[in-house]
Scaffold this motif. Structure first.
Motif, mmCIF file in Angstrom:
data_model
loop_
_atom_site.group_PDB
_atom_site.id
_atom_site.type_symbol
_atom_site.label_atom_id
_atom_site.label_comp_id
_atom_site.label_asym_id
_atom_site.label_seq_id
_atom_site.Cartn_x
_atom_site.Cartn_y
_atom_site.Cartn_z
ATOM 1 N N GLY A 140 21.392 21.586 129.805
ATOM 2 C CA GLY A 140 21.940 20.840 130.934
ATOM 3 C C GLY A 140 23.428 21.116 131.111
ATOM 4 O O GLY A 140 23.913 21.268 132.228
ATOM 5 N N THR A 141 24.111 21.210 129.989
ATOM 6 C CA THR A 141 25.544 21.510 130.059
ATOM 7 C C THR A 141 25.764 22.919 130.600
ATOM 8 O O THR A 141 26.672 23.161 131.399
ATOM 9 N N VAL A 142 24.918 23.850 130.183
ATOM 10 C CA VAL A 142 25.033 25.213 130.711
ATOM 11 C C VAL A 142 24.844 25.203 132.221
ATOM 12 O O VAL A 142 25.594 25.845 132.968
ATOM 13 N N LYS A 143 23.862 24.455 132.690
ATOM 14 C CA LYS A 143 23.601 24.404 134.134
ATOM 15 C C LYS A 143 24.833 23.911 134.882
ATOM 16 O O LYS A 143 25.255 24.506 135.879
ATOM 17 N N SER A 144 25.399 22.803 134.409
ATOM 18 C CA SER A 144 26.529 22.249 135.150
ATOM 19 C C SER A 144 27.760 23.140 135.016
ATOM 20 O O SER A 144 28.497 23.343 135.982
ATOM 21 N N GLN A 145 27.962 23.700 133.809
ATOM 22 C CA GLN A 145 29.102 24.617 133.637
ATOM 23 C C GLN A 145 28.940 25.851 134.526
ATOM 24 O O GLN A 145 29.899 26.345 135.100
ATOM 25 N N HIS A 146 27.714 26.339 134.637
ATOM 26 C CA HIS A 146 27.463 27.520 135.461
ATOM 27 C C HIS A 146 27.723 27.214 136.930
ATOM 28 O O HIS A 146 28.360 27.989 137.642
ATOM 29 N N SER A 147 27.237 26.059 137.356
ATOM 30 C CA SER A 147 27.438 25.685 138.750
ATOM 31 C C SER A 147 28.932 25.587 139.068
ATOM 32 O O SER A 147 29.408 26.113 140.072
ATOM 33 N N ARG A 148 29.662 24.947 138.174
ATOM 34 C CA ARG A 148 31.109 24.809 138.397
ATOM 35 C C ARG A 148 31.798 26.174 138.332
ATOM 36 O O ARG A 148 32.693 26.472 139.113
ATOM 37 N N ALA A 149 31.343 26.993 137.393
ATOM 38 C CA ALA A 149 31.962 28.320 137.250
ATOM 39 C C ALA A 149 31.765 29.142 138.513
ATOM 40 O O ALA A 149 32.700 29.803 138.983
ATOM 41 N N MET A 150 30.555 29.120 139.062
ATOM 42 C CA MET A 150 30.299 29.943 140.235
ATOM 43 C C MET A 150 31.090 29.436 141.435
ATOM 44 O O MET A 150 31.558 30.220 142.261
ATOM 45 N N THR A 151 31.245 28.120 141.538
ATOM 46 C CA THR A 151 32.063 27.564 142.615
ATOM 47 C C THR A 151 33.502 28.044 142.472
ATOM 48 O O THR A 151 34.138 28.488 143.430
ATOM 49 N N ARG A 152 33.995 27.974 141.255
ATOM 50 C CA ARG A 152 35.379 28.397 141.017
ATOM 51 C C ARG A 152 35.548 29.897 141.239
ATOM 52 O O ARG A 152 36.534 30.351 141.812
ATOM 53 N N LEU A 153 34.564 30.652 140.786
ATOM 54 C CA LEU A 153 34.638 32.108 140.914
ATOM 55 C C LEU A 153 34.663 32.505 142.381
ATOM 56 O O LEU A 153 35.451 33.345 142.807
ATOM 57 N N ARG A 154 33.792 31.868 143.139
ATOM 58 C CA ARG A 154 33.725 32.177 144.570
ATOM 59 C C ARG A 154 35.055 31.854 145.237
ATOM 60 O O ARG A 154 35.582 32.639 146.028
#
Lengths: 165, 365
Positions: A140-154
């Motif tokens: 679950g933490t990976v999912k949320s970290q990934h979502s935030r990471a992709m938002t930031r990356l974009r």
């Protein structure tokens, strides 16, 4: 471990693992030299624990060391070398790869754990569960970290592109 | 970027390999490894057992890599008031502003009986954009269609150090296309597989930690978090102060955002009723959390939506939403909406959570 057989097994593993994990280390640190230093540190520690690590999956073990080690290693380096910040600009030898450089800058703008999630998911093509195992956190933490990471990356890539105009 | 993941993967490969690789310094590594092993042996002999080894593991930055999974431990089974589908909700004369909702949740959580077990179990249903990777051809700048993949995951997080944890991912996959036109585009591409073929059972021989910022909290540590608002706030402040600014971009978040971000994980985790109550009270003091009133999660359950929205095009932009059952104070769902996107790009609904005694066991209803 002074057993020649185990040394040989370790050496064979290093030969086979070097390129693959060097790429991950470069992406995690944003710099070839720091990446190599991190990988070497981890491989030395892996030697110490080789007998135990070899029982499971040394690649996964090394990956965990790289990802988790990157945070503590970096903090230690920061104390030792106050100027050891990620370079703002690419190594001049990198030459014309502007798009690569944009991505590198965007990647380096991520918090380290989010960067690790992006690298492991999209470079190593690991599943969320494998990323969770590497980071030592829940899926679950990976999912949320990934979502935030992709938002930031974009957003970071967009800012880079706007700045370049 | 969500719609361009293959391009990202290729770009990362280019970035990682843009300089020729140097050869592996095998002999040098073996020599350094031998030297390090000698130092470790000497240190262990001096210190006896235990402490030095533990320090070395910490120095490695590793979570403990456990031994071969032991046998199934005996344990107690208890349910920590897990929310259930179709949970009823009292029609409210209650105020639904964020502070009132959070304080009411704190009261409710404080009344929950303490429970324990060997494993913290969570069953969650997650929806995220379906990922499509063409096997050949040029990388795509954009996904040619919009679709969502929804799957269920079970997680058993071991409380005891060295005990194995387990996840079962990819259950009940369902692909939903945004429109008939999107589905038609997918068919024209040959109907590529978007969902896992079968569930995956994964046993982990290491602690699966929760995160507060960048601090890792295995369950044992999570259970020791303070149980009053003031002491929990002090603890969070210390953790917050210890965060390195370089680990955050564009900089460390405000303290309130830090607490909110941690709460997203902790409220689905095995914290004590006292800690849960304290956390709700702490959240109630954060002015930037707003109530969305009654909302429905992806499973059709109604709760109160609490949201933090970060505007602009910054790296943290988007809306992070928690849906809380105002009857039980349990977290029903977590959602994230990227800026300008009406639909959540990530939706996780918690179907059940609670303590169980052994791997594979589920809480009793």
């Amino acid at each position: 471990m002074s057993d020649p057989t185990e040394d040989a097994a370790y050496a064979a593993f290093v030969e086979a693992a070097w390129d693959r994990h060097m790429a991950v280390a470069i992406l995690l640190t944003g710099d070839r030299h720091r990446g190599e230093e991190l990988l070497q540190d981890c491989l030395v520690r892996l030697y110490v624990r080789w007998r135990r690590a070899a029982l499971t999956d040394p690649h996964a073990y090394l990956r965990r060391m790289l990802v988790n080690g990157n945070v503590s290693w970096w903090r230690r380096r920061q104390r030792e070398l106050p100027t050891a910040e990620p370079p703002d600009h690419a190594d001049p030898r990198s030459g014309p790869y502007e798009q690569d450089e944009e991505l590198r800058r965007a990647l380096m703008s991520l918090p380290r754990r989010q960067r690790a999630v992006v690298v492991l998911r999209h470079y190593e093509d690991l599943t969320e569960k494998a990323v969770a195992a590497a980071l030592g956190c829940s899926v679950g933490t990976v999912k949320s970290q990934h979502s935030r990471a992709m938002t930031r990356l974009r957003a970071a890539l967009r800012q880079n592109q706007e700045a370049a105009r | 970027m969500n719609d361009d993941q293959e391009h990202l993967a290729r770009a990362l490969r280019t970035l990682a390999h843009r300089e020729p690789a140097s050869p592996a310094p095998v002999s040098e590594l073996v020599r350094r490894g031998r030297r390090a092993r000698r130092r470790r042996t000497v240190a262990g002999a001096v210190a006896g057992t235990g402490l030095v080894s533990a320090a070395l593991v910490v120095a490695l930055g590793l979570a403990g890599i456990g031994p071969t999974p032991p046998g199934t431990p005996p344990g107690t089974t208890a349910v920590a008031g897990a929310p259930s589908s179709g949970a009823s909700h009292r029609p409210g004369s209650r105020s639904l502003d964020a502070r009132s909702v959070l304080l009411a949740a704190a009261e409710t959580a404080a009344r929950e009986p303490a429970a324990s077990g060997h494993y913290w179990y969570v069953r969650e249903r997650t929806s995220a954009p379906a990922r499509y990777q063409p096997k050949r051809g040029r990388p795509m700048r954009e996904m040619p269609f919009r679709a969502t993949l929804t799957t269920t995951q079970d997680t058993w997080d071991a409380r005891d150090e060295g005990a194995p944890s387990r996840t079962v991912t990819g259950q009940d996959p369902k692909v939903t296309f945004a429109s008939a036109d999107d589905e038609a585009k997918w068919r024209r591409l040959g109907s590529p597989t978007l969902a896992p073929g079968k569930p995956s059972v994964n046993d982990h021989d290491m602690d699966l930690s929760f995160l507060i910022g960048n601090h890792r909290f295995p369950i044992r540590k999570l259970l020791t978090l303070p149980t009053t608002k003031d002491t929990l706030e002090s603890r969070f402040r210390r953790l917050y102060d210890a965060e390195s600014p370089s680990d955050w971009s564009p900089g460390k978040p405000a303290f309130g955002e830090y607490v909110w971000s941690a709460a997203q994980d902790l409220l689905a985790g095995p914290i004590t009723p006292g800690t849960r109550s304290a956390l709700y009270r702490l959240l109630a003091e954060q002015p930037h959390i707003r109530s969305l009133g009654k909302v429905t999660d992806s499973l059709g359950r109604t709760g109160v939506g609490l949201a933090v929205k970060r505007g602009g095009t910054g790296e943290s932009a988007g809306e992070f939403r928690l849906i809380v059952d105002d009857g039980t104070a349990e977290l029903l769902a977590y959602e994230f909406r990227a800026p300008g996107e009406p639909e959540p790009s990530l939706r996780t609904s918690y179907e059940a959570m609670g303590w169980v005694g052994k791997l594979g066991e589920r809480p009793r209803d």
